[in-house]
Design a protein around this motif. Sequence first.
Motif, PDB file in Angstrom:
ATOM      1  N   PHE A   1      13.969 -12.438   2.912  1.00 46.48           N
ATOM      2  CA  PHE A   1      13.622 -12.341   1.479  1.00 46.48           C
ATOM      3  C   PHE A   1      12.122 -12.542   1.255  1.00 46.48           C
ATOM      4  O   PHE A   1      11.507 -11.853   0.468  1.00 46.48           O
ATOM      5  CB  PHE A   1      14.449 -13.353   0.667  1.00 46.48           C
ATOM      6  N   LYS A   2      11.583 -13.518   1.985  1.00 47.38           N
ATOM      7  CA  LYS A   2      10.152 -13.814   1.868  1.00 47.38           C
ATOM      8  C   LYS A   2       9.352 -12.588   2.305  1.00 47.38           C
ATOM      9  O   LYS A   2       8.381 -12.191   1.660  1.00 47.38           O
ATOM     10  CB  LYS A   2       9.848 -15.007   2.788  1.00 47.38           C
ATOM     11  N   GLN A   3       9.797 -11.997   3.407  1.00 47.36           N
ATOM     12  CA  GLN A   3       9.116 -10.829   3.974  1.00 47.36           C
ATOM     13  C   GLN A   3       9.190  -9.649   3.003  1.00 47.36           C
ATOM     14  O   GLN A   3       8.220  -8.925   2.827  1.00 47.36           O
ATOM     15  CB  GLN A   3       9.777 -10.471   5.317  1.00 47.36           C
ATOM     16  N   LYS A   4      10.377  -9.497   2.362  1.00 50.70           N
ATOM     17  CA  LYS A   4      10.578  -8.395   1.421  1.00 50.70           C
ATOM     18  C   LYS A   4       9.634  -8.568   0.222  1.00 50.70           C
ATOM     19  O   LYS A   4       8.941  -7.624  -0.176  1.00 50.70           O
ATOM     20  CB  LYS A   4      12.039  -8.394   0.942  1.00 50.70           C
ATOM     21  N   ALA A   5       9.586  -9.792  -0.300  1.00 49.74           N
ATOM     22  CA  ALA A   5       8.713 -10.054  -1.456  1.00 49.74           C
ATOM     23  C   ALA A   5       7.259  -9.830  -1.072  1.00 49.74           C
ATOM     24  O   ALA A   5       6.497  -9.225  -1.822  1.00 49.74           O
ATOM     25  CB  ALA A   5       8.919 -11.485  -1.937  1.00 49.74           C
ATOM     26  N   SER A   6       6.921 -10.301   0.116  1.00 50.71           N
ATOM     27  CA  SER A   6       5.538 -10.163   0.570  1.00 50.71           C
ATOM     28  C   SER A   6       5.187  -8.692   0.793  1.00 50.71           C
ATOM     29  O   SER A   6       4.081  -8.256   0.471  1.00 50.71           O
ATOM     30  CB  SER A   6       5.361 -10.991   1.838  1.00 50.71           C
ATOM     31  N   ALA A   7       6.169  -7.921   1.349  1.00 51.18           N
ATOM     32  CA  ALA A   7       5.924  -6.486   1.583  1.00 51.18           C
ATOM     33  C   ALA A   7       5.733  -5.753   0.253  1.00 51.18           C
ATOM     34  O   ALA A   7       4.856  -4.883   0.139  1.00 51.18           O
ATOM     35  CB  ALA A   7       7.085  -5.877   2.350  1.00 51.18           C
ATOM     36  N   GLU A   8       6.536  -6.127  -0.740  1.00 47.47           N
ATOM     37  CA  GLU A   8       6.403  -5.481  -2.057  1.00 47.47           C
ATOM     38  C   GLU A   8       5.056  -5.812  -2.691  1.00 47.47           C
ATOM     39  O   GLU A   8       4.391  -4.946  -3.255  1.00 47.47           O
ATOM     40  CB  GLU A   8       7.551  -5.916  -2.979  1.00 47.47           C
ATOM     41  N   GLN A   9       4.660  -7.072  -2.545  1.00 46.01           N
ATOM     42  CA  GLN A   9       3.365  -7.502  -3.087  1.00 46.01           C
ATOM     43  C   GLN A   9       2.230  -6.772  -2.372  1.00 46.01           C
ATOM     44  O   GLN A   9       1.298  -6.278  -2.992  1.00 46.01           O
ATOM     45  CB  GLN A   9       3.234  -9.012  -2.888  1.00 46.01           C
ATOM     46  N   GLN A  10       2.378  -6.699  -1.052  1.00 48.31           N
ATOM     47  CA  GLN A  10       1.384  -6.008  -0.228  1.00 48.31           C
ATOM     48  C   GLN A  10       1.269  -4.542  -0.646  1.00 48.31           C
ATOM     49  O   GLN A  10       0.173  -4.000  -0.785  1.00 48.31           O
ATOM     50  CB  GLN A  10       1.805  -6.128   1.250  1.00 48.31           C
ATOM     51  N   LEU A  11       2.448  -3.936  -0.869  1.00 44.78           N
ATOM     52  CA  LEU A  11       2.489  -2.522  -1.264  1.00 44.78           C
ATOM     53  C   LEU A  11       1.767  -2.334  -2.600  1.00 44.78           C
ATOM     54  O   LEU A  11       0.927  -1.436  -2.743  1.00 44.78           O
ATOM     55  CB  LEU A  11       3.942  -2.050  -1.393  1.00 44.78           C
ATOM     56  N   SER A  12       2.078  -3.217  -3.569  1.00 49.45           N
ATOM     57  CA  SER A  12       1.459  -3.064  -4.886  1.00 49.45           C
ATOM     58  C   SER A  12      -0.046  -3.255  -4.796  1.00 49.45           C
ATOM     59  O   SER A  12      -0.806  -2.544  -5.447  1.00 49.45           O
ATOM     60  CB  SER A  12       2.082  -4.014  -5.898  1.00 49.45           C
ATOM     61  N   ILE A  13      -0.487  -4.187  -3.960  1.00 47.04           N
ATOM     62  CA  ILE A  13      -1.934  -4.412  -3.807  1.00 47.04           C
ATOM     63  C   ILE A  13      -2.583  -3.195  -3.162  1.00 47.04           C
ATOM     64  O   ILE A  13      -3.626  -2.713  -3.606  1.00 47.04           O
ATOM     65  CB  ILE A  13      -2.209  -5.706  -2.994  1.00 47.04           C
ATOM     66  N   GLU A  14      -1.924  -2.670  -2.111  1.00 43.60           N
ATOM     67  CA  GLU A  14      -2.486  -1.507  -1.420  1.00 43.60           C
ATOM     68  C   GLU A  14      -2.541  -0.291  -2.335  1.00 43.60           C
ATOM     69  O   GLU A  14      -3.522   0.447  -2.354  1.00 43.60           O
ATOM     70  CB  GLU A  14      -1.669  -1.198  -0.163  1.00 43.60           C
ATOM     71  N   VAL A  15      -1.454  -0.095  -3.108  1.00 42.03           N
ATOM     72  CA  VAL A  15      -1.393   1.055  -4.015  1.00 42.03           C
ATOM     73  C   VAL A  15      -2.517   0.973  -5.049  1.00 42.03           C
ATOM     74  O   VAL A  15      -3.248   1.937  -5.283  1.00 42.03           O
ATOM     75  CB  VAL A  15      -0.008   1.114  -4.712  1.00 42.03           C
ATOM     76  N   VAL A  16      -2.672  -0.205  -5.614  1.00 39.54           N
ATOM     77  CA  VAL A  16      -3.711  -0.397  -6.634  1.00 39.54           C
ATOM     78  C   VAL A  16      -5.096  -0.200  -6.022  1.00 39.54           C
ATOM     79  O   VAL A  16      -5.980   0.408  -6.625  1.00 39.54           O
ATOM     80  CB  VAL A  16      -3.548  -1.796  -7.276  1.00 39.54           C
ATOM     81  N   ASP A  17      -5.247  -0.687  -4.794  1.00 36.27           N
ATOM     82  CA  ASP A  17      -6.506  -0.539  -4.067  1.00 36.27           C
ATOM     83  C   ASP A  17      -6.844   0.940  -3.868  1.00 36.27           C
ATOM     84  O   ASP A  17      -7.971   1.378  -4.101  1.00 36.27           O
ATOM     85  CB  ASP A  17      -6.323  -1.232  -2.713  1.00 36.27           C
ATOM     86  N   ILE A  18      -5.818   1.709  -3.470  1.00 31.69           N
ATOM     87  CA  ILE A  18      -6.005   3.147  -3.243  1.00 31.69           C
ATOM     88  C   ILE A  18      -6.308   3.842  -4.575  1.00 31.69           C
ATOM     89  O   ILE A  18      -7.222   4.667  -4.663  1.00 31.69           O
ATOM     90  CB  ILE A  18      -4.763   3.760  -2.540  1.00 31.69           C
ATOM     91  N   LEU A  19      -5.539   3.463  -5.608  1.00 29.93           N
ATOM     92  CA  LEU A  19      -5.766   4.062  -6.937  1.00 29.93           C
ATOM     93  C   LEU A  19      -7.191   3.803  -7.414  1.00 29.93           C
ATOM     94  O   LEU A  19      -7.833   4.689  -7.972  1.00 29.93           O
ATOM     95  CB  LEU A  19      -4.770   3.494  -7.960  1.00 29.93           C
ATOM     96  N   GLU A  20      -7.676   2.599  -7.148  1.00 30.37           N
ATOM     97  CA  GLU A  20      -9.027   2.221  -7.562  1.00 30.37           C
ATOM     98  C   GLU A  20     -10.055   3.165  -6.930  1.00 30.37           C
ATOM     99  O   GLU A  20     -10.943   3.673  -7.612  1.00 30.37           O
ATOM    100  CB  GLU A  20      -9.283   0.779  -7.120  1.00 30.37           C
ATOM    101  N   SER A  21      -9.890   3.411  -5.634  1.00 29.62           N
ATOM    102  CA  SER A  21     -10.814   4.322  -4.929  1.00 29.62           C
ATOM    103  C   SER A  21     -10.696   5.738  -5.475  1.00 29.62           C
ATOM    104  O   SER A  21     -11.702   6.409  -5.695  1.00 29.62           O
ATOM    105  CB  SER A  21     -10.483   4.369  -3.442  1.00 29.62           C
ATOM    106  N   ILE A  22      -9.442   6.175  -5.680  1.00 32.13           N
ATOM    107  CA  ILE A  22      -9.213   7.538  -6.178  1.00 32.13           C
ATOM    108  C   ILE A  22      -9.827   7.688  -7.567  1.00 32.13           C
ATOM    109  O   ILE A  22     -10.500   8.684  -7.847  1.00 32.13           O
ATOM    110  CB  ILE A  22      -7.695   7.858  -6.196  1.00 32.13           C
ATOM    111  N   PHE A  23      -9.611   6.692  -8.418  1.00 33.45           N
ATOM    112  CA  PHE A  23     -10.129   6.777  -9.792  1.00 33.45           C
ATOM    113  C   PHE A  23     -11.656   6.817  -9.789  1.00 33.45           C
ATOM    114  O   PHE A  23     -12.251   7.610 -10.506  1.00 33.45           O
ATOM    115  CB  PHE A  23      -9.650   5.590 -10.639  1.00 33.45           C
ATOM    116  N   SER A  24     -12.284   5.994  -8.966  1.00 33.79           N
ATOM    117  CA  SER A  24     -13.757   5.992  -8.990  1.00 33.79           C
ATOM    118  C   SER A  24     -14.286   7.286  -8.389  1.00 33.79           C
ATOM    119  O   SER A  24     -15.297   7.811  -8.846  1.00 33.79           O
ATOM    120  CB  SER A  24     -14.342   4.758  -8.309  1.00 33.79           C
ATOM    121  N   GLY A  25     -13.581   7.833  -7.391  1.00 36.26           N
ATOM    122  CA  GLY A  25     -13.982   9.127  -6.808  1.00 36.26           C
ATOM    123  C   GLY A  25     -13.803  10.252  -7.804  1.00 36.26           C
ATOM    124  O   GLY A  25     -14.687  11.095  -7.992  1.00 36.26           O
ATOM    125  N   ALA A  26     -12.643  10.241  -8.485  1.00 39.17           N
ATOM    126  CA  ALA A  26     -12.334  11.309  -9.442  1.00 39.17           C
ATOM    127  C   ALA A  26     -13.299  11.278 -10.610  1.00 39.17           C
ATOM    128  O   ALA A  26     -13.688  12.317 -11.145  1.00 39.17           O
ATOM    129  CB  ALA A  26     -10.904  11.154  -9.953  1.00 39.17           C
TER     130      ALA A  26
END
Lengths: 183, 373
Positions: B41-66
């Motif tokens: 459960f801890k791993q699942k929560a951490s993976a979801e958190q990690q995913l959301s951070i990574e997604v936002v990180d990628i979106l941030e780069s895409i938005f500034s590039g766009a």
Amino acid sequence: MKKNKKMGRDRKAQIQMTETVAILFIFFVLLTFGIVFYYQFQKSSLQNKQEEIFQRQAIEKTTQVLFLPELSCTKGEGESEDFCFDILKLNQAEELLKIDYYYQIFGFATITVEQVFPDEQDFSGDESSSPKIWPVYDREKKDAEGNVIWERKEETRFVVTLKDESQGKAEYKVGVVTVGVYQ
Amino acid sequence: MRSKRAERDWKRRGQVSVTFNWIYILVAGAVILLFFVGIIFKQKASAEQQLSIEVVDILESIFSGAQASEKTKTPIDTSGLADYTLYFKCEDKVTTYGIKDSSGSAEAPLAPIFSPTELQTPRLILWSLPYRLPYKITDFLLITSPNTKYFLIGDIKFANEFINASDDPDPRNKINIEYVLAGDYAGIDAEGNYNVRVVDLDGSVVDASNPLPPGLLQMEDLRVTGVSFRGNNVFFFHKKGSNWEAEGPVPIVSVDPVRDVAKYASIIAGSKQIYECNMQKAFERASLVTRAYIGKTESLVSQYQDDPGACLPFLQEGDKSAMTRIGLLQGGLARCGNELTYQLCSHDDLRNYAKDIQTRNEQLRTGACRTLY
């Protein structure tokens, strides 16, 4: 006879105890090994991530400088000329970019623009004349006492056109913009 | 020979021991099982958190590039996030976006980002457009999705211009727009879209006194929004039950008769707050860009001092000269950048000063003088 039986049971217990201790020892050795391995792995992946973020920031800051309306040339209708800086704007840039607003864009960085062609020394024939450099933005990473605290500086260079209208008509020169990012 | 009693005691002890062993195994097994379940459960929560951070990180780069790539549309494949809801909000001149109900979020304190308040989509469409007042200030980033439908009503001329401007040879970049006659307003249907925006270009249909089209009643209140253009203002609305609820007007500050980016942004912005907050960011930046132009104007004035000719008057003479107007514009923009209220910020003044600067620049250009921009 009873005494012999008791001694046998004690020896058996001692052997079992030693076995348990040995198993526990091996278990803890393996556990320590696993923790050390995991820590090293995490440390290295964190360093890689930091490096990746740093490199990305350096590229992003260079891109932002190249498209900064405060520096870029325009073509009458407000359209920007790509990779071109207006020298009349560059002359004012250092003062303008001292405003805190630009710290949110560039953070700790140094931005300079240098004219590389035509070389002013060759042009004027004056050996003592220095090359034309515009310091655009300068925020070095320092602590409260003013000591430099950055570990690394990543510099990115990009060739740009410099539009000079000081002589009446527009003249285009070649320059290099250098963006140094601190870590 | 063992006595009968001793034998009974021995058997009982054996029974107790066997029972104890089984209980011990059960307890230990349950503890071990719980430990691993906890880790999962801890791993699942951490993976979801990690995913959301990574997604936002990628979106941030895409938005500034766009945003840096002017006048471009970029499709972003978000099929992996189709089950997640992306949210956008803007408060105190800071845009925050991320995945709803997760810790990962990013902030954009400077870039004006106009988007619906929530998106759940397999693809994002990023549209970067330069905002001018009258010179280029910054690039607006408009974010929408193929499942956000825009119904345009009235002013066929502007509707055609907007449809043409938003059109793209790449089908993945096509914004979901449909022109509807005012008489067909009642026939507007959600058509399974995630968001619906009704754009009333004549200011005659979308109003608190007018009920919603029946085809939108089944949608969640948050998913149905409307804008109504009246004069130089845009009025924002959202669904409340079976009616429109007014959010209020915001002035559109722009000098472009066509490709009015400030107006385009109001069509995409999901709420009054998103529009107002991002326009404040734009005004703050405009005030700084104008400072650069004040410096340039002063340089041009000093260059023309030696040889005034016909050029200097455009720059210096009269209360409508470039020098005067650009100074007034800078002051007005600084006020509007701090507080977008009618008390401190006069949008009409901003428009007039910008138009005067535009006229002076055109006069400089036709007079073969060096232009401001």
